[in-house]
Write an enzyme that holds these catalytic residues in place. Structure first.
Site, mmCIF file in Angstrom:
data_model
loop_
_atom_site.group_PDB
_atom_site.id
_atom_site.type_symbol
_atom_site.label_atom_id
_atom_site.label_comp_id
_atom_site.label_asym_id
_atom_site.label_seq_id
_atom_site.Cartn_x
_atom_site.Cartn_y
_atom_site.Cartn_z
ATOM 1 C CB THR A 1 6.383 31.055 12.816
ATOM 2 O OG1 THR A 1 5.151 30.718 13.145
ATOM 3 C CG2 THR A 1 6.579 30.531 11.529
ATOM 4 C CG ASP B 1 2.399 23.882 26.845
ATOM 5 O OD1 ASP B 1 1.242 23.949 27.137
ATOM 6 O OD2 ASP B 1 2.643 24.027 25.595
ATOM 7 N NE ARG C 1 3.698 29.915 22.112
ATOM 8 C CZ ARG C 1 4.849 30.347 22.830
ATOM 9 N NH1 ARG C 1 5.070 31.567 22.903
ATOM 10 N NH2 ARG C 1 5.483 29.250 23.435
ATOM 11 C CG ASP D 1 1.196 20.478 26.753
ATOM 12 O OD1 ASP D 1 0.344 20.563 26.083
ATOM 13 O OD2 ASP D 1 2.696 20.250 26.003
HETATM 14 C C1 PRP Z 1 -0.366 29.323 25.348
HETATM 15 C C2 PRP Z 1 -0.723 30.176 26.233
HETATM 16 C C3 PRP Z 1 -1.018 31.372 25.661
HETATM 17 C C4 PRP Z 1 0.030 31.538 24.618
HETATM 18 C C5 PRP Z 1 1.081 32.421 25.037
HETATM 19 O O1 PRP Z 1 -1.113 28.847 24.374
HETATM 20 O O2 PRP Z 1 -1.892 29.660 26.789
HETATM 21 O O3 PRP Z 1 -2.464 31.396 24.859
HETATM 22 O O4 PRP Z 1 0.849 30.125 24.415
HETATM 23 O O5 PRP Z 1 1.997 32.616 23.943
HETATM 24 P P1 PRP Z 1 2.281 34.100 23.364
HETATM 25 O O6 PRP Z 1 1.893 35.082 24.046
HETATM 26 O O7 PRP Z 1 3.781 33.788 22.689
HETATM 27 O O8 PRP Z 1 1.144 34.010 22.228
HETATM 28 P P2 PRP Z 1 -0.703 27.682 22.968
HETATM 29 O O9 PRP Z 1 -0.759 28.338 21.610
HETATM 30 O O10 PRP Z 1 0.478 26.976 23.674
HETATM 31 O O11 PRP Z 1 -1.992 26.844 23.180
HETATM 32 P P3 PRP Z 1 -2.531 26.082 24.267
HETATM 33 O O12 PRP Z 1 -3.299 26.801 25.474
HETATM 34 O O13 PRP Z 1 -3.661 25.399 23.572
HETATM 35 O O14 PRP Z 1 -1.601 25.122 24.872
HETATM 36 N N1 URA Z 2 2.694 29.307 26.504
HETATM 37 C C1 URA Z 2 2.879 28.505 27.667
HETATM 38 O O1 URA Z 2 1.809 27.808 27.873
HETATM 39 N N2 URA Z 2 4.115 28.567 28.351
HETATM 40 C C2 URA Z 2 5.113 29.533 27.976
HETATM 41 O O2 URA Z 2 5.949 29.745 28.800
HETATM 42 C C3 URA Z 2 4.709 30.148 27.071
HETATM 43 C C4 URA Z 2 3.685 30.122 26.073
#
Ligand code: PRP
Ligand code: URA
Length: 207
Positions: free
Chosen positions: A107, A199, A103, A202
């Site tokens: 945005t 997150d 993400r 993380d």
């Molecule tokens: C997080 C999570 C989802 C996404 C959800 O991933 O694991 O993939 O956000 O958010 P959305 O429904 O608003 O798209 P992120 O993009 O933070 O990547 P990561 O898994 O590498 O932390």
């Molecule tokens: N992605 C995450 O990992 N946590 C949230 O709460 C939203 C998006």
């Protein structure tokens, strides 16, 4: 909520609570997420079609059944990795794909950085794995990619879902069922789920 199964099994809810707890560090988070994913997949696969498969036991013929379609697990990177291994242990014959999505912070748009999927998904049961469904941007982007590869049966397994994300997925893919351990209250202004668990990526990788 039509099309959404909230898995209320006590073990799932117990583990979800440990994952929500901010005191749970990465090592325990990884272990518990993996455990809860295995429990959730029982429910998520309950409606898989089976076909008769008579089998000869050492004593006589038994009725028996086998899965009708092949299974494809697709993990959304990074956080989906935390659920993949334990699900794969339960469905070891599954083919596996990976979709890298991140993400964009301001945005909240999901951007692809990796795509690696098995060919020909038209006859497969696809399980899309990501612990978090927030705005739904990542799930819809992943589903669009799966649809381009002719996937017709996709089920989404999330640990925590926001109502906003559910609405977005269902408005585009009303026939793709969602399985989750919780439908939380809402998103905050940064797109995080409330109360959520923070997150997921993380917390999983200790970033
Ligand atoms: C997080 C999570 C989802 C996404 C959800 O991933 O694991 O993939 O956000 O958010 P959305 O429904 O608003 O798209 P992120 O993009 O933070 O990547 P990561 O898994 O590498 O932390
Ligand atoms: N992605 C995450 O990992 N946590 C949230 O709460 C939203 C998006």
């Amino acid at each position: 909520m039509k099309g959404v199964t909230v898995i209320t099994h006590p073990l799932v809810q117990h583990n979800l609570t440990r994952l929500r707890d901010k005191r749970t560090g990465p090592q325990e988070f990884r272990r518990v997420l993996s455990e809860v994913a295995a429990l959730m997949v029982y429910e998520a696969t309950r409606s898989f079609a089976v076909e008769p498969a008579p089998v000869r036991t050492p004593l006589e013929l038994a009725r028996g059944s086998r899965l009708k379609r092949d299974v494809v697990l697709v993990a959304v990177l990074r956080a989906g990795l935390g659920m993949l291994d334990s699900i794969l242990q339960l469905i070891p014959h599954a083919r596996v794909g990976f979709i890298g999505l991140k993400r964009e912070e301001t945005t909240l748009r999901a951007m692809f950085y990796h795509k690696s999927l098995p060919p020909d998904l038209s006859q497969s049961e696809v399980i899309l794995i990501d612990p978090m469904l927030a705005t739904g941007g990542s799930a819809v982007a992943a589903m669009d990619l799966l649809a381009e590869l002719d996937a017709k049966r996709v089920r989404l397994v999330n640990l925590v879902a926001a109502p906003e994300g559910i609405r977005r997925v269902q408005s585009r893919y009303p026939n793709f069922p969602i399985f989750t351990a919780a439908v939380d209250r809402k998103l905050n202004d940064k797109g995080y789920i409330l109360p959520g668990l923070g997150d997921a990526g993380d917390r999983l990788f200790g970033v």
